[in-house]
Design an enzyme around this catalytic site. Structure first.
Site, PDB file in Angstrom:
ATOM      1  N   HIS A 137       0.951  -0.699  -0.349  1.00  0.00           N
ATOM      2  CA  HIS A 137       0.383   0.033   0.344  1.00  0.00           C
ATOM      3  C   HIS A 137       0.609   1.179   0.040  1.00  0.00           C
ATOM      4  O   HIS A 137       2.559   1.363   0.868  1.00  0.00           O
ATOM      5  CB  HIS A 137      -1.292   0.256   0.978  1.00  0.00           C
ATOM      6  N   ASP A 214       3.069  -4.728   8.178  1.00  0.00           N
ATOM      7  CA  ASP A 214       2.284  -4.013   8.099  1.00  0.00           C
ATOM      8  C   ASP A 214       0.643  -5.124   8.022  1.00  0.00           C
ATOM      9  O   ASP A 214       0.365  -5.278   6.623  1.00  0.00           O
ATOM     10  CB  ASP A 214       2.117  -3.680   6.812  1.00  0.00           C
ATOM     11  N   GLN A 217      -4.555  -5.524   6.690  1.00  0.00           N
ATOM     12  CA  GLN A 217      -5.325  -6.069   6.220  1.00  0.00           C
ATOM     13  C   GLN A 217      -5.505  -7.772   6.621  1.00  0.00           C
ATOM     14  O   GLN A 217      -6.834  -8.129   6.540  1.00  0.00           O
ATOM     15  CB  GLN A 217      -5.168  -6.294   4.799  1.00  0.00           C
ATOM     16  N   LYS A 240     -10.417  -0.306  10.467  1.00  0.00           N
ATOM     17  CA  LYS A 240     -10.706  -2.011   9.118  1.00  0.00           C
ATOM     18  C   LYS A 240     -10.941  -3.393  10.115  1.00  0.00           C
ATOM     19  O   LYS A 240     -10.911  -4.154   9.894  1.00  0.00           O
ATOM     20  CB  LYS A 240      -9.488  -1.972   8.860  1.00  0.00           C
ATOM     21  N   CYS A 378      -4.604   2.736  -3.614  1.00  0.00           N
ATOM     22  CA  CYS A 378      -4.097   3.291  -2.454  1.00  0.00           C
ATOM     23  C   CYS A 378      -2.254   2.099  -3.591  1.00  0.00           C
ATOM     24  O   CYS A 378      -1.473   2.048  -2.441  1.00  0.00           O
ATOM     25  CB  CYS A 378      -3.865   3.787  -2.058  1.00  0.00           C
TER      26      CYS A 378
END
Ligand SMILES: Cc1ncc(COP(=O)(O)O)c(C=O)c1O
Lengths: 420, 157
Positions: A137, A214, A217, A240, A378
């Site tokens: 991202h 990261d 998600q 999220k 993104c």
């Protein structure tokens, strides 16, 4: 979690997951959009919020609103209790041994910038390398470009294959003693690929590199264990994972966080201030300058409680089944090209429909109450890799059903009609 | 679906399928990139200027139906117009697609097919991309000629 959680069960014997009950927890799911029942397939963008989260932020303002860590009165005590309570919940959610290793941030982007500017800027030198993947991202690219420019370090990028998976051989080939930081997503937001981060972390460590994951998600779908992963930094966003916007977590290995300089200066992050010399507070407060989003953090705690109250294995089995169904149904539509067919994926179906630009498809779907995201997500490098300008992305959460997918398929047929 | 039909009028769908002026002008006197990062629409606009008059206009690129049809109809519309007239037309076009639904706007001939865009705020940028690009191209035709390759693309963000 059940004691047998680590034993994968065959799907037909998967524990029942009461999706109707889950749906009832999310008030917005009964909203009408353009006069049609909402079909929300944009959870990778931001998830919807259960009533318990909405109530928790509301309750904070009704019964506990005060600044934290700073006053002796009862409301401040309550506010501090909620805030620190969420930190402990986040530690538990990530299986971090010590809540002091949990920095409350504004979200994933903020967490990555913190690590890039505090850790990266103090250790990187010209000739050092930061290793990213093509799946990242923009939030896990641009902060590293900024620190690379400041320090003279170089950025290397691991390629992906046609399925949308990180190339494991290229990854190993790109690792070297020059690699100081590896920054990689746990799950790709554009394609849904689950990266083999545990192995990637071990390989990076063998070269002395520090790894940031990261997890934006991954958090709403997967069970995360930072000790088992042995990662150095793990970042995520509350919004999220069914919590409010504007807050999130940076987990950091204790020795690293302790050695890192502060990111921003201000109140709360200090222990003693004179004009000659300021002493910084201990971790994690050293990284939490200024009055934070206390209501958001209170809601975030409720979101973690909500997620942890579910049988997460059953929830994931449900989501996987819906994704499998969606993939099969959408693939049947003439002119569909699915982008990203990794062997391990979760939550995301990205595709193109011949003759209809994703943005046009998005508008036609919206008119039928179906919310998807269209565009680059993104993740422009991912689009460039597949030589496409954009995709239509349907992304799933625990509350999605096969009926949602049936509505999507009907909607896509309508798109085909308009652009035939 | 009446609103949808307002947006995707037959004329727009036709221009999307078979855009006019969809070509490169090799000896263009102005060349300008336009980019909408929101949806990845990209276009390159070519203009041939004779003094203050737009003699020829063409474009290349990829984009949604709205942006492609808009570029197609925009290039048709500005051909033969002076730079000042083209700018004025953009003002009127912009006023039309951003006006309150239900309010009257100027009759812009063929360009009136874009009036439905005002019901779809997320699509205004798609309809105006080609126009913004045209405005940038005529603002600095000579510099665009010299530095066209390195000019920062016009972004609607
Ligand atoms: C993989 C990934 N990383 C980072 C981010 C940025 O998260 P936030 O905007 O919450 O900081 C997102 C969200 O879009 C994401 O999907």
């Amino acid at each position: 979690m059940t004691p047998t959680a680590h034993v994968p069960r065959p799907r037909s014997h998967a524990p029942a997951f009461d999706v109707a009950k889950v749906r009832a927890d999310f008030p917005i799911l009964s909203e009408l959009v353009h006069g049609k029942p909402l079909v929300y397939l944009d959870s990778a963008n931001t998830s919807q919020k259960p009533l318990s989260v909405i109530r928790a932020t509301d309750d904070y303002y009704r019964h506990a609103n005060a600044n934290i860590h700073r006053a002796t009165h009862l409301l401040s005590e309550r506010a501090t209790g909620l805030y620190e309570g969420s930190r402990k919940k986040a530690a538990k959610f990530l299986n971090a041994a010590d809540p002091h290793t949990i920095v409350l941030t504004k979200g994933t982007t903020d967490g990555i910038n913190l690590v890039a500017q505090s850790y990266g800027r103090s250790v990187l030198k010209p000739g050092d390398e930061i290793l990213l993947s093509w799946l990242e991202h923009h939030s896990n690219i641009v902060p590293w470009q900024l620190v690379a420019e400041q320090t003279g370090a170089a950025i290397k990028v691991v390629p992906i294959n046609d399925l949308g998976e990180i190339d494991p051989e290229e990854y190993v080939r790109l690792l070297s003693p020059r690699t100081k930081i590896v920054a990689v997503g746990h799950v790709s937001n554009a394609l849904g690929t689950i990266n083999p981060i545990k192995a990637m972390i071990a390989q990076a460590h063998a070269h002395g590199a520090v790894v940031l994951v990261d997890g934006a998600q991954a958090a709403p779908h997967l069970v995360i264990d930072v000790q088992d992963l042995d990662c150095d930094f793990y970042v995520l966003s509350s919004h999220k994972m069914f919590g409010p916007t504007g807050t999130g977590v940076l987990y950091g290995r204790k020795q690293l966080l302790e050695a890192m300089p502060p990111y921003q200066g201000g109140g709360d992050m200090i222990s003693n201030v004179t004009f000659e010399k300021t002493l910084y507070n201990q971790i994690p407060y050293k990284f939490e300058a200024g009055t934070p989003n206390i209501a958001g953090v209170a809601g975030f705690g409720a979101a973690i409680d909500y997620l942890m109250s579910l049988d997460r294995e059953a929830a994931l089995a449900h989501e996987d089944a819906v994704l499998e169904y969606a993939t099969a149904r959408v693939r049947e539509i003439p002119g569909v090209r699915i982008i990203g067919e990794a062997r391990h994926k979760t939550g995301v179906l990205s595709f193109l429909l011949e003759g209809a630009h994703p943005h046009d498809a998005g508008t036609v779907l919206d008119q039928q109450g179906i919310a998807v995201r269209t565009g680059q997500h993104c993740a422009q490098p991912v689009m460039d890799k597949f030589c496409i300008p954009a995709t239509i992305r349907a992304s799933l959460a625990i509350y999605n059903t096969r009926e949602d997918i049936d509505a999507l398929v009907r909607g896509l047929h309508k798109v085909r009609e308009v652009f035939a | 679906m009446t609103e949808l039909n307002d947006l995707y009028q037959e004329v727009i769908l036709d221009h999307n399928r078979r855009p006019h002026n969809f070509r490169v002008i090799d000896a263009a006197s102005a060349k300008q990139e336009g980019y909408n990062p929101l949806c990845g629409d990209r276009l390159t606009l070519y203009l041939t200027l004779d003094g203050n008059v737009i003699k020829d206009a063409a474009f290349q690129g990829s984009g949604c139906a709205i942006s492609k049809a808009s570029a197609s109809l925009m290039t048709d519309a500005v051909k033969g117009k002076s730079v000042t007239e083209a700018r004025q037309l953009f003002e009127q076009f912009h006023a039309m697609i951003t006006s309150e639904p239900g309010t009257p706007s100027d009759d812009l001939g063929k360009l009136s097919v874009f009036a439905g865009v005002r019901e779809f705020p997320t699509r205004i940028k798609c309809a105006s991309l080609a126009w913004h690009t045209m405005k940038a191209a005529v603002a600095h035709p000579s510099t665009a000629l010299r530095a066209s390759e390195t000019d920062a693309p016009v972004s609607t963000e």
